[in-house]
Design an enzyme around this catalytic site. Structure first.
Site, PDB file in Angstrom:
ATOM      1  N   TYR A 122     -13.920  22.792 -34.526  1.00  9.73           N
ATOM      2  CA  TYR A 122     -13.921  21.450 -35.119  1.00  9.73           C
ATOM      3  C   TYR A 122     -12.540  20.825 -35.019  1.00  9.73           C
ATOM      4  O   TYR A 122     -12.375  19.699 -34.530  1.00  9.73           O
ATOM      5  CB  TYR A 122     -14.352  21.535 -36.596  1.00  9.73           C
ATOM      6  CG  TYR A 122     -14.000  20.300 -37.402  1.00  9.73           C
ATOM      7  CD1 TYR A 122     -14.609  19.075 -37.145  1.00  9.73           C
ATOM      8  CD2 TYR A 122     -13.026  20.359 -38.418  1.00  9.73           C
ATOM      9  CE1 TYR A 122     -14.266  17.937 -37.882  1.00  9.73           C
ATOM     10  CE2 TYR A 122     -12.686  19.230 -39.150  1.00  9.73           C
ATOM     11  CZ  TYR A 122     -13.302  18.021 -38.875  1.00  9.73           C
ATOM     12  OH  TYR A 122     -12.956  16.900 -39.589  1.00  9.73           O
ATOM     13  N   THR A 174      -8.108  14.188 -39.145  1.00 10.69           N
ATOM     14  CA  THR A 174      -8.002  15.176 -40.222  1.00 10.69           C
ATOM     15  C   THR A 174      -6.683  15.935 -40.145  1.00 10.69           C
ATOM     16  O   THR A 174      -6.125  16.107 -39.047  1.00 10.69           O
ATOM     17  CB  THR A 174      -9.176  16.172 -40.103  1.00 10.69           C
ATOM     18  OG1 THR A 174      -8.895  17.323 -40.882  1.00 10.69           O
ATOM     19  CG2 THR A 174      -9.383  16.654 -38.674  1.00 10.69           C
ATOM     20  N   ASP A 175      -6.219  16.434 -41.283  1.00 10.52           N
ATOM     21  CA  ASP A 175      -5.011  17.275 -41.275  1.00 10.52           C
ATOM     22  C   ASP A 175      -5.263  18.611 -40.587  1.00 10.52           C
ATOM     23  O   ASP A 175      -4.316  19.331 -40.252  1.00 10.52           O
ATOM     24  CB  ASP A 175      -4.492  17.496 -42.716  1.00 10.52           C
ATOM     25  CG  ASP A 175      -5.488  18.194 -43.633  1.00 10.52           C
ATOM     26  OD1 ASP A 175      -6.619  18.486 -43.204  1.00 10.52           O
ATOM     27  OD2 ASP A 175      -5.126  18.449 -44.807  1.00 10.52           O
ATOM     28  N   GLU A 176      -6.538  18.949 -40.329  1.00  5.57           N
ATOM     29  CA  GLU A 176      -6.831  20.249 -39.720  1.00  5.57           C
ATOM     30  C   GLU A 176      -6.310  20.344 -38.289  1.00  5.57           C
ATOM     31  O   GLU A 176      -6.188  21.439 -37.737  1.00  5.57           O
ATOM     32  CB  GLU A 176      -8.341  20.540 -39.782  1.00  5.57           C
ATOM     33  CG  GLU A 176      -8.811  20.545 -41.219  1.00  5.57           C
ATOM     34  CD  GLU A 176     -10.199  21.099 -41.439  1.00  5.57           C
ATOM     35  OE1 GLU A 176     -10.655  21.949 -40.669  1.00  5.57           O
ATOM     36  OE2 GLU A 176     -10.832  20.665 -42.424  1.00  5.57           O
ATOM     37  N   LYS A 180     -11.205  17.472 -32.852  1.00  3.04           N
ATOM     38  CA  LYS A 180     -10.562  16.305 -33.476  1.00  3.04           C
ATOM     39  C   LYS A 180      -9.166  16.085 -32.885  1.00  3.04           C
ATOM     40  O   LYS A 180      -8.734  14.951 -32.680  1.00  3.04           O
ATOM     41  CB  LYS A 180     -10.468  16.486 -34.995  1.00  3.04           C
ATOM     42  CG  LYS A 180     -11.796  16.520 -35.733  1.00  3.04           C
ATOM     43  CD  LYS A 180     -12.571  15.204 -35.691  1.00  3.04           C
ATOM     44  CE  LYS A 180     -11.948  14.105 -36.503  1.00  3.04           C
ATOM     45  NZ  LYS A 180     -12.826  12.890 -36.534  1.00  3.04           N
TER      46      LYS A 180
END
Ligand code: NAD
Ligand code: TYD
Length: 337
Positions: free
Chosen positions: A151, A126-128, A155
């Site tokens: 989260y 994810t870009d997060e 990741k």
């Protein structure tokens, strides 16, 4: 035929990926391993369950015994690792399970893939992991990792374990980092399906803070095509950003949904902000576009309209997702395990 193990295939993106593989390719069998958490729903795959190229096994990616049994069903050509705890708000309430699944689970699947000679391992990230942007700029694959939620941190940890597997063992690992997805079969705890579901029932729409946070939105099938393209043509050890060049403030998305559903803006409720709430995500997917020729196909206006129409028609599915009764489907379909 080559077999692809899809972990987390009963969730939102995994189920769309499986459906796309069956519809758009001919050379793959698909084995779906999913532990069926609250977010995993086999109803998402009910229309393709009887396809001879598809099979399902209930397994937890952090459990060595059940995952060894999954790999023994091989030989597997590739693994695409979707399985994850995926909701930021839940990670704030209870981070431990995010570490177990997203970090330990990914390491276990990496280890088994190496031991069983899997030729391609793709981590769906994810870009997060890049953290938060101010008003300008976009994340590139070189942006330093700076995750802010449990989260995102879990990741990012998984991405680094993938990097280590490539550097240390020359394991053929690929990582994609995508922005926010929308489309059919998304669990109605995430912004877009939650707002549609609440609006349909004339319930308040909870917007965090002032709704000024910005996300980049990509239709889920465009993400799935990017994953397949990277799986087939990507260079091992490389990271590929995936994005829609489609930034929206949350409040504008919420207003758009209300407008499309012909519901009043008085349903909006500004509520307490999410702790550590990332201000803005924007992603530069030049590498994927220039090296592999990927482009998003779906424009947002028609994509969000189609999504709203889809949810409108899924009254039973939405109700099952919200009251937990979708879990009965598993027993009905597969019996007790
Ligand atoms: P989801 O929550 O809808 O689905 C997750 C699936 O994984 C569920 O079917 C669940 O049962 C399964 N699962 C959870 N823990 C498991 C475990 N221990 N063992 C086996 N299966 C398990 O999530 P999603 O939105 O489909 O996201 C899929 C992947 O894509 C995740 O890795 C997520 O981080 C990533 N991603 C999501 C988005 C997005 O916008 N939704 C964007 C970029 C990346
Ligand atoms: P979400 O769908 O949880 O995705 P993510 O946090 O992974 O980007 O949230 C998208 C945006 O919407 C995010 O800025 C938080 C906001 N949001 C709300 O304002 N209200 C809500 O009820 C939810 C779930 C999210």
């Amino acid at each position: 035929m080559k077999t692809i193990l899809v972990t987390g295939g009963a969730g939102f993106i995994g189920s769309n990926f499986i459906r796309m593989l069956l519809a758009e390719t001919t050379g793959y069998d698909i084995l779906n391993a999913d532990s069926l958490t609250y977010a995993g729903n086999l109803e998402n795959l009910a229309d393709i369950t009887d396809d001879p190229r598809y099979s399902f096994i209930k397994a937890d990616i952090s459990d060595p015994v059940s995952m060894e049994a999954v790999f023994n069903l091989g030989p597997l050509w590739a693994v695409v690792n979707f399985a994850a705890e995926s909701h930021v708000d839940r990670s704030i309430a209870d981070p431990g399970v995010f570490v177990r699944t997203n970090v330990l689970g990914t390491q276990l699947v990496l280890d088994l893939s190496r031991r069983y000679g899997v030729e391609r391992f793709q981590q769906v990230s994810t870009d997060e992991v890049y953290g938060s942007l101010g008003a300008t700029g976009r994340f590139t694959e070189e942006t330093p990792l700076a995750p802010n939620s449990p989260y995102a941190a879990s990741k990012a940890a998984a991405d680094l374990l993938c990097r280590a597997a490539y550097k240390t063992f020359q394991q053929p690992v690929l990582v994609t980092r995508c922005s926010n997805n929308y489309g059919p079969w998304q669990f109605p705890e995430k912004l877009i399906p939650l707002m549609i579901a609440n609006a349909l029932e004339d319930k308040p729409l909870p917007v965090y803070g002032q709704g000024e946070n910005v996300r980049d939105w990509l239709q889920v099938e465009d993400h799935c095509r990017a994953i397949l393209q990277v799986l087939e043509q990507g260079e091992p050890g490389r990271i590929y950003n995936v994005g829609g060049d489609n930034e929206w403030r949350n409040i504008d998305i919420v207003r758009l949904i209300l407008h499309e559903l012909d519901k009043p803006e008085s349903l909006i409720r500004f509520v307490k902000d999410r702790p550590g709430h990332d201000q803005r995500y924007a992603i530069d997917s030049t590498r994927l576009q220039e090296e592999l020729g990927w482009r998003p196909r779906q424009d947002f206006t028609s994509g969000i309209r189609a999504t709203i129409t889809w949810y409108r028609k899924q009254v039973a599915w939405l109700a099952h997702m919200r009251d937990g009764s979708y879990r009965d489907y598993y027993e009905h379909q597969y019996g007790k395990v």
